[in-house]
Every structure is written in structure tokens, then in C-alpha cells.
Design a protein around this motif. Structure first.
Motif, PDB file in Angstrom:
ATOM      1  N   MET A 166       0.978   3.496 -14.126  1.00 30.39           N
ATOM      2  CA  MET A 166       1.395   2.670 -12.292  1.00 30.39           C
ATOM      3  C   MET A 166       1.141   1.116 -13.066  1.00 30.39           C
ATOM      4  SD  MET A 166       0.992   2.591  -8.215  1.00 30.39           S
ATOM      5  CE  MET A 166       2.015   3.952  -8.995  1.00 30.39           C
ATOM      6  N   SER A 167       1.968  -0.062 -13.075  1.00 26.86           N
ATOM      7  CA  SER A 167       1.312  -1.107 -12.910  1.00 26.86           C
ATOM      8  C   SER A 167       0.825  -1.723 -12.355  1.00 26.86           C
ATOM      9  CB  SER A 167       2.528  -2.582 -13.852  1.00 26.86           C
ATOM     10  OG  SER A 167       3.020  -2.427 -12.280  1.00 26.86           O
ATOM     11  N   LEU A 168       0.034  -3.080 -12.177  1.00 27.03           N
ATOM     12  CA  LEU A 168      -0.732  -3.504 -11.055  1.00 27.03           C
ATOM     13  C   LEU A 168       0.259  -4.247 -10.083  1.00 27.03           C
ATOM     14  CD1 LEU A 168      -3.345  -5.845 -13.023  1.00 27.03           C
ATOM     15  CD2 LEU A 168      -3.676  -3.298 -10.866  1.00 27.03           C
ATOM     16  N   ASN A 169       1.433  -4.557 -10.626  1.00 28.14           N
ATOM     17  CA  ASN A 169       2.659  -5.403 -10.046  1.00 28.14           C
ATOM     18  C   ASN A 169       3.095  -4.683  -8.395  1.00 28.14           C
ATOM     19  OD1 ASN A 169       3.094  -7.599 -11.444  1.00 28.14           O
ATOM     20  ND2 ASN A 169       4.315  -6.485 -12.216  1.00 28.14           N
ATOM     21  N   ASN A 170       3.004  -3.081  -9.048  1.00 26.53           N
ATOM     22  CA  ASN A 170       3.308  -1.805  -7.944  1.00 26.53           C
ATOM     23  C   ASN A 170       2.243  -1.532  -6.991  1.00 26.53           C
ATOM     24  OD1 ASN A 170       6.051  -1.975  -9.147  1.00 26.53           O
ATOM     25  ND2 ASN A 170       5.054  -0.128 -10.854  1.00 26.53           N
ATOM     26  N   ILE A 171       1.038  -2.579  -7.800  1.00 27.92           N
ATOM     27  CA  ILE A 171      -0.146  -1.857  -6.133  1.00 27.92           C
ATOM     28  C   ILE A 171       0.749  -3.138  -5.100  1.00 27.92           C
ATOM     29  CG2 ILE A 171      -2.219  -2.888  -5.865  1.00 27.92           C
ATOM     30  CD1 ILE A 171      -2.914  -1.837  -8.799  1.00 27.92           C
ATOM     31  N   PHE A 172       0.823  -4.114  -5.724  1.00 23.35           N
ATOM     32  CA  PHE A 172       1.542  -5.220  -4.611  1.00 23.35           C
ATOM     33  C   PHE A 172       2.312  -4.660  -3.552  1.00 23.35           C
ATOM     34  CE2 PHE A 172      -0.520  -7.541  -7.746  1.00 23.35           C
ATOM     35  CZ  PHE A 172      -1.094  -8.385  -7.169  1.00 23.35           C
ATOM     36  N   ALA A 173       3.206  -4.100  -4.234  1.00 23.47           N
ATOM     37  CA  ALA A 173       4.772  -3.355  -3.059  1.00 23.47           C
ATOM     38  C   ALA A 173       3.932  -1.970  -2.389  1.00 23.47           C
ATOM     39  CB  ALA A 173       5.731  -2.918  -4.045  1.00 23.47           C
ATOM     40  N   ILE A 174       3.172  -1.305  -3.333  1.00 24.11           N
ATOM     41  CA  ILE A 174       2.431  -0.501  -2.199  1.00 24.11           C
ATOM     42  C   ILE A 174       1.855  -0.863  -0.718  1.00 24.11           C
ATOM     43  CG2 ILE A 174       1.252   1.556  -2.654  1.00 24.11           C
ATOM     44  CD1 ILE A 174       2.064   2.027  -4.897  1.00 24.11           C
ATOM     45  N   SER A 175       0.852  -1.726  -1.691  1.00 27.46           N
ATOM     46  CA  SER A 175       0.069  -1.858  -0.285  1.00 27.46           C
ATOM     47  C   SER A 175       0.352  -3.329   0.598  1.00 27.46           C
ATOM     48  CB  SER A 175      -1.360  -2.336  -0.557  1.00 27.46           C
ATOM     49  OG  SER A 175      -2.385  -1.891  -1.404  1.00 27.46           O
ATOM     50  N   GLY A 176       1.197  -3.855  -0.046  1.00 27.01           N
ATOM     51  CA  GLY A 176       2.226  -4.114   0.845  1.00 27.01           C
ATOM     52  C   GLY A 176       3.352  -3.341   2.392  1.00 27.01           C
ATOM     53  N   SER A 177       3.820  -2.773   1.615  1.00 24.58           N
ATOM     54  CA  SER A 177       4.334  -1.325   2.773  1.00 24.58           C
ATOM     55  C   SER A 177       3.800  -0.737   3.793  1.00 24.58           C
ATOM     56  CB  SER A 177       4.788  -0.778   2.008  1.00 24.58           C
ATOM     57  OG  SER A 177       4.225   0.148   1.346  1.00 24.58           O
ATOM     58  N   ALA A 178       2.075  -1.145   3.440  1.00 21.26           N
ATOM     59  CA  ALA A 178       1.163  -0.346   4.141  1.00 21.26           C
ATOM     60  C   ALA A 178       0.766  -1.285   4.893  1.00 21.26           C
ATOM     61  CB  ALA A 178      -0.012  -0.188   3.400  1.00 21.26           C
ATOM     62  N   LEU A 179       0.720  -2.836   5.000  1.00 18.80           N
ATOM     63  CA  LEU A 179       0.138  -3.938   5.285  1.00 18.80           C
ATOM     64  C   LEU A 179       1.823  -3.486   6.786  1.00 18.80           C
ATOM     65  CD1 LEU A 179      -0.977  -6.771   3.390  1.00 18.80           C
ATOM     66  CD2 LEU A 179      -2.164  -5.297   4.961  1.00 18.80           C
ATOM     67  N   SER A 180       2.904  -3.354   6.328  1.00 17.21           N
ATOM     68  CA  SER A 180       3.913  -3.747   6.819  1.00 17.21           C
ATOM     69  C   SER A 180       3.979  -2.684   8.264  1.00 17.21           C
ATOM     70  CB  SER A 180       5.098  -3.561   6.257  1.00 17.21           C
ATOM     71  OG  SER A 180       5.478  -4.798   5.935  1.00 17.21           O
ATOM     72  N   ALA A 181       3.159  -1.241   7.457  1.00 17.98           N
ATOM     73  CA  ALA A 181       3.105   0.055   8.702  1.00 17.98           C
ATOM     74  C   ALA A 181       2.033  -0.630   9.365  1.00 17.98           C
ATOM     75  CB  ALA A 181       3.588   0.879   8.109  1.00 17.98           C
ATOM     76  N   GLN A 182       0.729  -0.823   9.203  1.00 17.15           N
ATOM     77  CA  GLN A 182      -0.115  -1.047   9.929  1.00 17.15           C
ATOM     78  C   GLN A 182       0.448  -2.389  11.163  1.00 17.15           C
ATOM     79  OE1 GLN A 182      -2.456   0.983  10.462  1.00 17.15           O
ATOM     80  NE2 GLN A 182      -1.850   1.580   8.676  1.00 17.15           N
ATOM     81  N   THR A 183       1.247  -3.134  10.835  1.00 19.40           N
ATOM     82  CA  THR A 183       1.491  -4.820  11.700  1.00 19.40           C
ATOM     83  C   THR A 183       2.249  -3.505  12.911  1.00 19.40           C
ATOM     84  OG1 THR A 183       1.474  -5.746   9.690  1.00 19.40           O
ATOM     85  CG2 THR A 183       1.973  -6.935  12.132  1.00 19.40           C
ATOM     86  N   VAL A 184       3.475  -2.607  12.485  1.00 18.37           N
ATOM     87  CA  VAL A 184       3.749  -1.751  13.296  1.00 18.37           C
ATOM     88  C   VAL A 184       3.011  -1.514  14.681  1.00 18.37           C
ATOM     89  CG1 VAL A 184       5.723  -0.515  13.909  1.00 18.37           C
ATOM     90  CG2 VAL A 184       6.227  -2.030  11.967  1.00 18.37           C
ATOM     91  N   ARG A 185       2.001  -0.674  14.168  1.00 19.45           N
ATOM     92  CA  ARG A 185       1.119   0.253  14.675  1.00 19.45           C
ATOM     93  C   ARG A 185       0.532  -0.746  15.508  1.00 19.45           C
ATOM     94  NH1 ARG A 185      -3.354   3.285  11.474  1.00 19.45           N
ATOM     95  NH2 ARG A 185      -4.899   4.679  13.606  1.00 19.45           N
ATOM     96  N   LEU A 186      -0.285  -1.845  15.152  1.00 12.37           N
ATOM     97  CA  LEU A 186      -1.064  -3.075  15.949  1.00 12.37           C
ATOM     98  C   LEU A 186       0.152  -2.936  17.226  1.00 12.37           C
ATOM     99  CD1 LEU A 186      -3.300  -4.865  13.398  1.00 12.37           C
ATOM    100  CD2 LEU A 186      -4.329  -3.471  14.951  1.00 12.37           C
ATOM    101  N   ASN A 187       1.639  -3.112  16.533  1.00 10.85           N
ATOM    102  CA  ASN A 187       2.017  -4.261  17.269  1.00 10.85           C
ATOM    103  C   ASN A 187       2.140  -2.834  18.479  1.00 10.85           C
ATOM    104  OD1 ASN A 187       2.323  -6.607  16.497  1.00 10.85           O
ATOM    105  ND2 ASN A 187       3.983  -6.048  15.720  1.00 10.85           N
ATOM    106  N   THR A 188       2.735  -2.027  18.954  1.00  7.66           N
ATOM    107  CA  THR A 188       2.424  -0.303  19.367  1.00  7.66           C
ATOM    108  C   THR A 188       1.647  -0.567  20.248  1.00  7.66           C
ATOM    109  OG1 THR A 188       2.284   1.054  17.626  1.00  7.66           O
ATOM    110  CG2 THR A 188       4.649   0.530  17.928  1.00  7.66           C
ATOM    111  N   VAL A 189       0.234  -0.972  19.803  1.00  8.02           N
ATOM    112  CA  VAL A 189      -0.659  -0.833  20.030  1.00  8.02           C
ATOM    113  C   VAL A 189      -1.110  -1.783  21.544  1.00  8.02           C
ATOM    114  CG1 VAL A 189      -3.838  -0.787  20.490  1.00  8.02           C
ATOM    115  CG2 VAL A 189      -2.149   0.359  18.561  1.00  8.02           C
ATOM    116  N   ALA A 190      -1.033  -2.590  20.409  1.00  8.83           N
ATOM    117  CA  ALA A 190      -0.869  -4.005  21.904  1.00  8.83           C
ATOM    118  C   ALA A 190      -0.354  -3.669  23.065  1.00  8.83           C
ATOM    119  CB  ALA A 190      -0.301  -5.497  21.244  1.00  8.83           C
TER     120      ALA A 190
END
Length: 150
Positions: free
Chosen positions: A1-25
Motif C-alpha cells: 500500500m502506498s503512502l497516498n492511500n493512507i490519506f484516503a483511508i484516514s480521510g474516510s475515517a475523519l469524515s465518519a468520525q465527524t458524522v459521529r460527533l455531529n450525531t452525538v451533539a
């Protein structure tokens, strides 16, 4: 796996956690709202996460074969949906409330503030961890560029 894909994977996790924080709020903001019937009462919401597989990532412009990964590899996360909790609502006898029904009851949401705060801390830590992963990947890429110039 290249380092570029790490950004896509972590970026998807950041988006998902943002939704989670919004629902908690949203849950915390509505924790003390009242209604005169169970049908009108706010219900706690929770995001449902789903692993993104290679095909879903390919649709987003990434090719698994470039990195020699199998088609069944997990390559990120996305929010499959947001579901309402089926926990029971809290009817309370408050006959003097303007929201009381004919029997004198008001209905409070099934939001547990303690659970919501724990969920918020967990989401915040997950978000922070993914930011650190992205920073580490960025640092490695910068070091690779420095080595390539030598």
C-alpha cells in the motif's frame, strides 16, 4: 500500500468520525426536549459504519491493483446510515407541564447523556488518531523526497 492511500483511508475515517460527533451533539442538544406523545419525541441516533471495500474505493478513483491488494481488502470506512435507538422513551408524570398529554404525562427522549459523553470522547480520540496517522504519513513522504534528492 502506498503512502497516498493512507490519506484516503484516514480521510474516510475523519469524515465518519465527524458524522459521529455531529450525531452525538444532536443527541445531547435534544436530551431534555419534551413532547406530549411518544410519536413526537426525539429518539437518540447512532451512525452505522461500514468498511469500504476495494470496489468502493475504485469508484472514488483509486485502483487496488496498483498496490497489489486483494479485492477483499478493507480500504476505509463510510457511514452506511444513521439509525434511531429502540431504547424505551421516558414518560414522566408532570401534569403542570404545558406539554403534558390528557393523562398528565410528558415524554423525554431515550438519550443517555453519560453514554453520549463517552461516545463523544471516543470519536474525538479516533479523530485525533487519524490526524496523527496523516501527519506521520506526510512526514514519511517528506523524508522520501529528501532521500530522492540526495
Amino acid at each position: 500500500m502506498s503512502l497516498n492511500n493512507i490519506f484516503a483511508i484516514s480521510g474516510s475515517a475523519l469524515s465518519a468520525q465527524t458524522v459521529r460527533l455531529n450525531t452525538v451533539a444532536s443527541n445531547i442538544a435534544n436530551a431534555e426536549s419534551v413532547a406530549s406523545s411518544a410519536d413526537q419525541t426525539y429518539r437518540a441516533r447512532k451512525p452505522v459504519f461500514e468498511q469500504m471495500m476495494t470496489e468502493a474505493m475504485r469508484e472514488r478513483g483509486w485502483n487496488a491493483s496498483d498496490d497489489g491488494l486483494e479485492a477483499s481488502s478493507g480500504l476505509g470506512v463510510h457511514v452506511a446510515g444513521i439509525v434511531e435507538s429502540d431504547a424505551p422513551l421516558q414518560p414522566r408524570y408532570e401534569p403542570n407541564s404545558p406539554m403534558a398529554n390528557e393523562e398528565g404525562y410528558v415524554f423525554y427522549p431515550n438519550v443517555n447523556p453519560v453514554e453520549e459523553m463517552a461516545d463523544m470522547m471516543s470519536a474525538s480520540r479516533s479523530f485525533q488518531t487519524n490526524v496523527e496517522i496523516m501527519n506521520s504519513a506526510k512526514s514519511m513522504m517528506q523524508k522520501m523526497l529528501t532521500l530522492g534528492q540526495a
